[in-house]
Write a protein that holds these residues in place. Sequence first.
Motif, PDB file in Angstrom:
ATOM      1  N   GLU A 295       0.759  -8.592  12.883  1.00  0.00           N
ATOM      2  CA  GLU A 295      -0.213  -7.909  12.022  1.00  0.00           C
ATOM      3  C   GLU A 295       0.379  -6.645  11.409  1.00  0.00           C
ATOM      4  O   GLU A 295       0.058  -6.267  10.286  1.00  0.00           O
ATOM      5  CB  GLU A 295      -1.474  -7.569  12.816  1.00  0.00           C
ATOM      6  N   ILE A 296       1.227  -5.952  12.161  1.00  0.00           N
ATOM      7  CA  ILE A 296       1.878  -4.738  11.665  1.00  0.00           C
ATOM      8  C   ILE A 296       3.384  -4.885  11.872  1.00  0.00           C
ATOM      9  O   ILE A 296       3.837  -5.690  12.674  1.00  0.00           O
ATOM     10  CB  ILE A 296       1.355  -3.467  12.371  1.00  0.00           C
ATOM     11  N   CYS A 297       4.141  -4.095  11.155  1.00  0.00           N
ATOM     12  CA  CYS A 297       5.594  -4.161  11.284  1.00  0.00           C
ATOM     13  C   CYS A 297       6.008  -3.743  12.697  1.00  0.00           C
ATOM     14  O   CYS A 297       5.539  -2.702  13.200  1.00  0.00           O
ATOM     15  CB  CYS A 297       6.263  -3.239  10.272  1.00  0.00           C
TER      16      CYS A 297
ATOM     17  N   LEU B  10       0.833  -1.207   0.000  1.00  0.00           N
ATOM     18  CA  LEU B  10       0.000   0.000   0.000  1.00  0.00           C
ATOM     19  C   LEU B  10       0.866   1.255   0.000  1.00  0.00           C
ATOM     20  O   LEU B  10       1.914   1.301   0.647  1.00  0.00           O
ATOM     21  CB  LEU B  10      -0.913   0.007   1.223  1.00  0.00           C
ATOM     22  N   ARG B  11       0.389   2.237  -0.732  1.00  0.00           N
ATOM     23  CA  ARG B  11       1.100   3.517  -0.785  1.00  0.00           C
ATOM     24  C   ARG B  11       0.967   4.225   0.554  1.00  0.00           C
ATOM     25  O   ARG B  11      -0.124   4.331   1.115  1.00  0.00           O
ATOM     26  CB  ARG B  11       0.524   4.372  -1.917  1.00  0.00           C
ATOM     27  N   THR B  12       2.098   4.726   1.074  1.00  0.00           N
ATOM     28  CA  THR B  12       2.081   5.394   2.377  1.00  0.00           C
ATOM     29  C   THR B  12       2.311   6.894   2.288  1.00  0.00           C
ATOM     30  O   THR B  12       2.185   7.604   3.291  1.00  0.00           O
ATOM     31  CB  THR B  12       3.162   4.798   3.292  1.00  0.00           C
ATOM     32  N   GLY B  13       2.664   7.397   1.098  1.00  0.00           N
ATOM     33  CA  GLY B  13       2.903   8.825   0.981  1.00  0.00           C
ATOM     34  C   GLY B  13       3.306   9.220  -0.429  1.00  0.00           C
ATOM     35  O   GLY B  13       3.224   8.417  -1.373  1.00  0.00           O
ATOM     36  N   THR B  14       3.727  10.477  -0.572  1.00  0.00           N
ATOM     37  CA  THR B  14       4.137  11.011  -1.875  1.00  0.00           C
ATOM     38  C   THR B  14       5.510  11.657  -1.725  1.00  0.00           C
ATOM     39  O   THR B  14       5.762  12.394  -0.766  1.00  0.00           O
ATOM     40  CB  THR B  14       3.128  12.069  -2.372  1.00  0.00           C
ATOM     41  N   THR B  15       6.372  11.363  -2.685  1.00  0.00           N
ATOM     42  CA  THR B  15       7.726  11.927  -2.625  1.00  0.00           C
ATOM     43  C   THR B  15       7.728  13.365  -3.113  1.00  0.00           C
ATOM     44  O   THR B  15       6.918  13.751  -3.966  1.00  0.00           O
ATOM     45  CB  THR B  15       8.699  11.091  -3.470  1.00  0.00           C
ATOM     46  N   VAL B  16       8.640  14.161  -2.603  1.00  0.00           N
ATOM     47  CA  VAL B  16       8.734  15.577  -2.969  1.00  0.00           C
ATOM     48  C   VAL B  16       9.197  15.741  -4.410  1.00  0.00           C
ATOM     49  O   VAL B  16       8.696  16.598  -5.160  1.00  0.00           O
ATOM     50  CB  VAL B  16       9.703  16.310  -2.011  1.00  0.00           C
ATOM     51  N   ASP B  17      10.132  14.909  -4.835  1.00  0.00           N
ATOM     52  CA  ASP B  17      10.712  15.075  -6.170  1.00  0.00           C
ATOM     53  C   ASP B  17      10.017  14.248  -7.243  1.00  0.00           C
ATOM     54  O   ASP B  17      10.448  14.221  -8.400  1.00  0.00           O
ATOM     55  CB  ASP B  17      12.203  14.731  -6.142  1.00  0.00           C
ATOM     56  N   GLY B  18       8.947  13.555  -6.898  1.00  0.00           N
ATOM     57  CA  GLY B  18       8.210  12.780  -7.892  1.00  0.00           C
ATOM     58  C   GLY B  18       8.784  11.402  -8.188  1.00  0.00           C
ATOM     59  O   GLY B  18       8.273  10.692  -9.055  1.00  0.00           O
ATOM     60  N   SER B  19       9.829  11.022  -7.467  1.00  0.00           N
ATOM     61  CA  SER B  19      10.400   9.688  -7.673  1.00  0.00           C
ATOM     62  C   SER B  19       9.536   8.633  -6.989  1.00  0.00           C
ATOM     63  O   SER B  19       8.669   8.945  -6.172  1.00  0.00           O
ATOM     64  CB  SER B  19      11.835   9.635  -7.136  1.00  0.00           C
ATOM     65  N   THR B  20       9.793   7.386  -7.317  1.00  0.00           N
ATOM     66  CA  THR B  20       9.056   6.270  -6.722  1.00  0.00           C
ATOM     67  C   THR B  20      10.013   5.497  -5.829  1.00  0.00           C
ATOM     68  O   THR B  20      11.031   4.991  -6.308  1.00  0.00           O
ATOM     69  CB  THR B  20       8.488   5.346  -7.813  1.00  0.00           C
ATOM     70  N   VAL B  21       9.698   5.413  -4.523  1.00  0.00           N
ATOM     71  CA  VAL B  21      10.631   4.788  -3.592  1.00  0.00           C
ATOM     72  C   VAL B  21       9.912   3.745  -2.729  1.00  0.00           C
ATOM     73  O   VAL B  21       8.726   3.864  -2.437  1.00  0.00           O
ATOM     74  CB  VAL B  21      11.313   5.827  -2.675  1.00  0.00           C
ATOM     75  N   VAL B  22      10.674   2.745  -2.339  1.00  0.00           N
ATOM     76  CA  VAL B  22      10.174   1.702  -1.448  1.00  0.00           C
ATOM     77  C   VAL B  22      11.175   1.546  -0.304  1.00  0.00           C
ATOM     78  O   VAL B  22      12.359   1.286  -0.538  1.00  0.00           O
ATOM     79  CB  VAL B  22      10.013   0.353  -2.181  1.00  0.00           C
ATOM     80  N   ASP B  23      10.684   1.723   0.927  1.00  0.00           N
ATOM     81  CA  ASP B  23      11.512   1.493   2.109  1.00  0.00           C
ATOM     82  C   ASP B  23      11.216   0.089   2.634  1.00  0.00           C
ATOM     83  O   ASP B  23      10.052  -0.234   2.943  1.00  0.00           O
ATOM     84  CB  ASP B  23      11.202   2.515   3.200  1.00  0.00           C
ATOM     85  N   ILE B  24      12.254  -0.730   2.735  1.00  0.00           N
ATOM     86  CA  ILE B  24      12.088  -2.107   3.185  1.00  0.00           C
ATOM     87  C   ILE B  24      12.908  -2.328   4.445  1.00  0.00           C
ATOM     88  O   ILE B  24      14.106  -2.018   4.489  1.00  0.00           O
ATOM     89  CB  ILE B  24      12.502  -3.099   2.087  1.00  0.00           C
TER      90      ILE B  24
ATOM     91  N   GLY C  27       5.088   7.758  -5.846  1.00  0.00           N
ATOM     92  CA  GLY C  27       4.607   7.066  -4.656  1.00  0.00           C
ATOM     93  C   GLY C  27       5.720   6.694  -3.684  1.00  0.00           C
ATOM     94  O   GLY C  27       6.849   6.405  -4.089  1.00  0.00           O
ATOM     95  N   GLU C  28       5.381   6.722  -2.407  1.00  0.00           N
ATOM     96  CA  GLU C  28       6.290   6.277  -1.360  1.00  0.00           C
ATOM     97  C   GLU C  28       5.651   5.061  -0.684  1.00  0.00           C
ATOM     98  O   GLU C  28       4.467   5.088  -0.325  1.00  0.00           O
ATOM     99  CB  GLU C  28       6.535   7.387  -0.344  1.00  0.00           C
ATOM    100  N   TYR C  29       6.440   4.008  -0.524  1.00  0.00           N
ATOM    101  CA  TYR C  29       5.910   2.760   0.021  1.00  0.00           C
ATOM    102  C   TYR C  29       6.834   2.274   1.134  1.00  0.00           C
ATOM    103  O   TYR C  29       8.057   2.466   1.090  1.00  0.00           O
ATOM    104  CB  TYR C  29       5.815   1.691  -1.070  1.00  0.00           C
ATOM    105  N   LYS C  30       6.204   1.630   2.148  1.00  0.00           N
ATOM    106  CA  LYS C  30       6.987   1.081   3.248  1.00  0.00           C
ATOM    107  C   LYS C  30       6.458  -0.306   3.603  1.00  0.00           C
ATOM    108  O   LYS C  30       5.246  -0.534   3.616  1.00  0.00           O
ATOM    109  CB  LYS C  30       6.914   1.993   4.477  1.00  0.00           C
ATOM    110  N   THR C  31       7.383  -1.207   3.906  1.00  0.00           N
ATOM    111  CA  THR C  31       6.985  -2.548   4.332  1.00  0.00           C
ATOM    112  C   THR C  31       8.142  -3.187   5.088  1.00  0.00           C
ATOM    113  O   THR C  31       9.254  -2.636   5.126  1.00  0.00           O
ATOM    114  CB  THR C  31       6.568  -3.416   3.134  1.00  0.00           C
ATOM    115  N   CYS C  32       7.876  -4.340   5.689  1.00  0.00           N
ATOM    116  CA  CYS C  32       8.921  -5.077   6.383  1.00  0.00           C
ATOM    117  C   CYS C  32       8.746  -6.569   6.123  1.00  0.00           C
ATOM    118  O   CYS C  32       7.685  -7.017   5.666  1.00  0.00           O
ATOM    119  CB  CYS C  32       8.889  -4.802   7.888  1.00  0.00           C
ATOM    120  N   PHE C  33       9.791  -7.337   6.400  1.00  0.00           N
ATOM    121  CA  PHE C  33       9.738  -8.782   6.210  1.00  0.00           C
ATOM    122  C   PHE C  33      10.228  -9.480   7.472  1.00  0.00           C
ATOM    123  O   PHE C  33      11.176  -9.038   8.122  1.00  0.00           O
ATOM    124  CB  PHE C  33      10.597  -9.205   5.017  1.00  0.00           C
ATOM    125  N   VAL C  34       9.534 -10.585   7.791  1.00  0.00           N
ATOM    126  CA  VAL C  34       9.877 -11.382   8.974  1.00  0.00           C
ATOM    127  C   VAL C  34      10.039 -12.836   8.565  1.00  0.00           C
ATOM    128  O   VAL C  34       9.688 -13.221   7.450  1.00  0.00           O
ATOM    129  CB  VAL C  34       8.783 -11.272  10.055  1.00  0.00           C
TER     130      VAL C  34
END
Length: 352
Positions: free
Chosen positions: A280-282, A229-243, A325-332
Amino acid sequence: MTSARRNPQPKIPSDLLIGIIIALAVTVIPSIVRHSLDKHLYESGIESYKMANCNAAVEQFNQIISAFRLTDSGNYASRAEEKKAECRFFEDGVKLQKEGKYESALLSYSKVAVYNDSALLAPTREKLSELFQKAKVESLATENVCNRIGILNSSNLLPKQNSNLPLLYPTCGKIYEANKRYEQAISIYNQFLHSFPDHPLKLDIQRSLARTTVADIKGRGARKTKPLLRTGTTVDGSTVVDIQNTSPAKMEITFSGTTPKFGEIEICTDCIEYISKGPEICPGKGPIERYTLEPGKYDIAVKFTTRSGNLAYPWTATWSLEQGGEYKTCFVIVQDLVDESNKKEKEEQNSL
């Protein structure tokens, strides 16, 4: 005055002595003659072999191989067998090349490369140079040839390797992919990127490597993650994913899509492995890496390298990333109780 009486030395019966002399004559003399003949034939055969005159060489080697001998003091028979094998591979290659069976000829020539110090390597290179002038490189890339690319490369048998290998590698990778031999495909794509880091096909090969890596991990029982799910919008218009790596294991992630990417995230030192079900959540713990990608659809795959030796299921997913788009997720790591009990049962069986 006393004198010591000595017993007479035992005499060998004359008939036994004659028998010994005859036995020596029957065994030693023929062996000496055979050794001399073998030496002459082998040296003559080697001269022919060095000139790539394999017809003459094999004829002389055969005389050594087929001869009767009590012992092979100079190992001439075994040495002749080896040189004969080299000659046969070379001769078969020449014959197949004349018949226009280029792929089969290439396979025969590749067997000569097994012999590191073979005198036939130079004439084999000449023959292959002629072969590659007549046949398209891609047409030579069958699975059998692909399996021998390593020896062909290390022995420098291929003519113009810097131009021919970049054509063989991708074709071989696709062949392996089609046959679902993903490990071999991954290996050959990595060889390409290692050998030709600045090649114009680099991006295409990276896409192939990413696609194959995801397919390989999917085939290893990977679990699917929830949609990103998208969590925000980047200032410079790039597409980023934080893992975030919320696991006590090293994590590797592959993005297969418009922008292929490969990343590693170090372990979380105070994270745990979950049993049966993850959070259920990171949890908000562990190192984070940010990946900037072109917007689009991506297949992703995540695998872990654990210190404990426990089986860690990999993860796969398909993500649609939007522009800006800015995206964030984690893995376990989630372990199954069934898997753990099976592992303990195997350990107990091994300890018996």
